[in-house]
Enzyme design. Sequence first.
Site, PDB file in Angstrom:
ATOM      1  N   HIS A   1       0.658  -1.283  -0.072  1.00 13.27           N
ATOM      2  CA  HIS A   1       0.006   0.210  -0.002  1.00 13.27           C
ATOM      3  C   HIS A   1       0.812   1.298   0.061  1.00 13.27           C
ATOM      4  CE1 HIS A   1      -3.197   2.773   1.162  1.00 13.27           C
ATOM      5  NE2 HIS A   1      -2.460   3.035   2.213  1.00 13.27           N
TER       6      HIS A   1
ATOM      7  N   HIS B   1       1.221   5.170  -2.199  1.00 14.26           N
ATOM      8  CA  HIS B   1       1.698   6.592  -1.461  1.00 14.26           C
ATOM      9  C   HIS B   1       2.980   7.166  -2.279  1.00 14.26           C
ATOM     10  CE1 HIS B   1      -1.245   7.456   1.641  1.00 14.26           C
ATOM     11  NE2 HIS B   1      -1.077   6.111   1.964  1.00 14.26           N
TER      12      HIS B   1
ATOM     13  N   GLU C   1      -6.051   9.420   0.242  1.00 13.32           N
ATOM     14  CA  GLU C   1      -6.201   7.801   0.244  1.00 13.32           C
ATOM     15  C   GLU C   1      -7.105   7.266  -1.041  1.00 13.32           C
ATOM     16  OE1 GLU C   1      -4.728   5.632   1.840  1.00 13.32           O
ATOM     17  OE2 GLU C   1      -3.827   6.345   3.530  1.00 13.32           O
TER      18      GLU C   1
ATOM     19  N   SER D   1      -3.450   0.686  -4.557  1.00 13.65           N
ATOM     20  CA  SER D   1      -2.781  -0.305  -4.198  1.00 13.65           C
ATOM     21  C   SER D   1      -4.062  -1.342  -3.798  1.00 13.65           C
ATOM     22  CB  SER D   1      -2.247  -0.171  -2.600  1.00 13.65           C
ATOM     23  OG  SER D   1      -3.068   0.308  -1.760  1.00 13.65           O
TER      24      SER D   1
HETATM   25 FE   LIG Z   1      -2.463   5.063   3.283  1.00 12.84          FE
END
Ligand SMILES: [Fe+2]
Length: 446
Positions: A279, A284, A324, A343
Amino acid sequence: MDVQHCKMNGDPLQESMYIEEHANRSGVISLIFSLKEEVGALAKVLRTFEEKGINLTHIESRPSRLNKDEYEFFINLEGKNVPALDNIISSLRNDIGATVHELSRTKKKDTVPWFPRSIQELDRFANQILSYGAELDADHPGFKDPVYRARRKEFADIAYNYRHGQPIPEVTYTEEEKRTWGIVFRELKTLYPTHACYEHNHVFPLLEKYCGYQEDNIPQLEDISKFLQTCTGFRLRPVAGLLSSRDFLAGLAFRVFHSTQYIRHASKPMYTPEPDICHELLGHVPLFADPSFAQFSQEIGLASLGAPDEFIEKLATVYWFTVEFGLCKEGDSLKAYGAGLLSSFGELQYCLSSKPEIQPLVLEKTSVQKYPVTEFQPIYYVAESFKDAKEKLRKFASTIPRPFSVRYNPYTQRIEVLDNAKQLKNLADTINSEMGILCNALQKIK
Ligand SMILES: [Fe+2]
């Protein structure tokens, strides 16, 4: 996934207990205290809670980071008899000799919550995680796997002992861990050209070239952190567990991203109930290499410093629907820039299908939107651009009741609180100097 240097709500900070009231909406209070390692010490403390009729719902322990001969205990308690806590804390301090520190519970009206002023102070957050890495819920895929749990503890220990300025320890990932990474990497990479935003697709090949992003290799946080610093000044630091929203957002103000280092359980490579290295690295990291997105993320962090609890919750919600799970416009189409989408093989396809509701990013509305955390989002918010999102965020931040403005000084790596003439003059001098450079450059371009 925060601790402090000299003062917090008037209390000295050398002690090591905190109460995190705002983080839990269901009336549960979390608190950490440390005790000297001796027979019966914990039993004495537990008796104190029992005598006051306070029900403990969770307890975990770990060696103290501050004192070798002490243990820290993290507990959740029902917040029904909060006034009795004062007596308990006093008893812990005076009768049992526990080191005690309160973070937020005794906040007086109009008190500005503590926030870190220098990047080194982020070290204190490591001691304030809300759950330690090896603690898994019963429905976690790795719950019944002792090898996986032990491995998670190794990662948590690395983060727990990490200090600002140190290189992030390199991890030798197992073949099984690399296989899990490989599956996630391969599947997601097939979707990026059509589903990810321009910025993500622009940076990804650079990560493959410079940071070891490959199907058969899990990149090292230290390599990525160095790479990000050359792009935008963002850096990573490992985190041992869940941080409160306030602490996590404060890191962003310094362009520091708290990152996990462990990987999801091998039995379910396409699923993780919590952030893991797939993730962080696939979702990110690419965006933090983009200057405009980096600035947007830092603005959320700066807005959070010293903000009241209700605004922290709103900023955390804005973070959720942007960093997010954000979508953005690219010409006539929509693309994903949120890490939770980039992700997740399933949600990345779903978010751009006709199934979810799509709304424009309007922070007054977005900041109070309720959302599920364990299933696909029913609603996504679309940013016109990162620049547009940043301007909206600045406007929104100006509504936060805070008796000062803040700015980050990248030379000193400190937060400057702009509440006096001297600070404002310093800022004016800096702007003046930059303006001189700008005017000079403009003249040369003519
Ligand atoms: Fe995150």
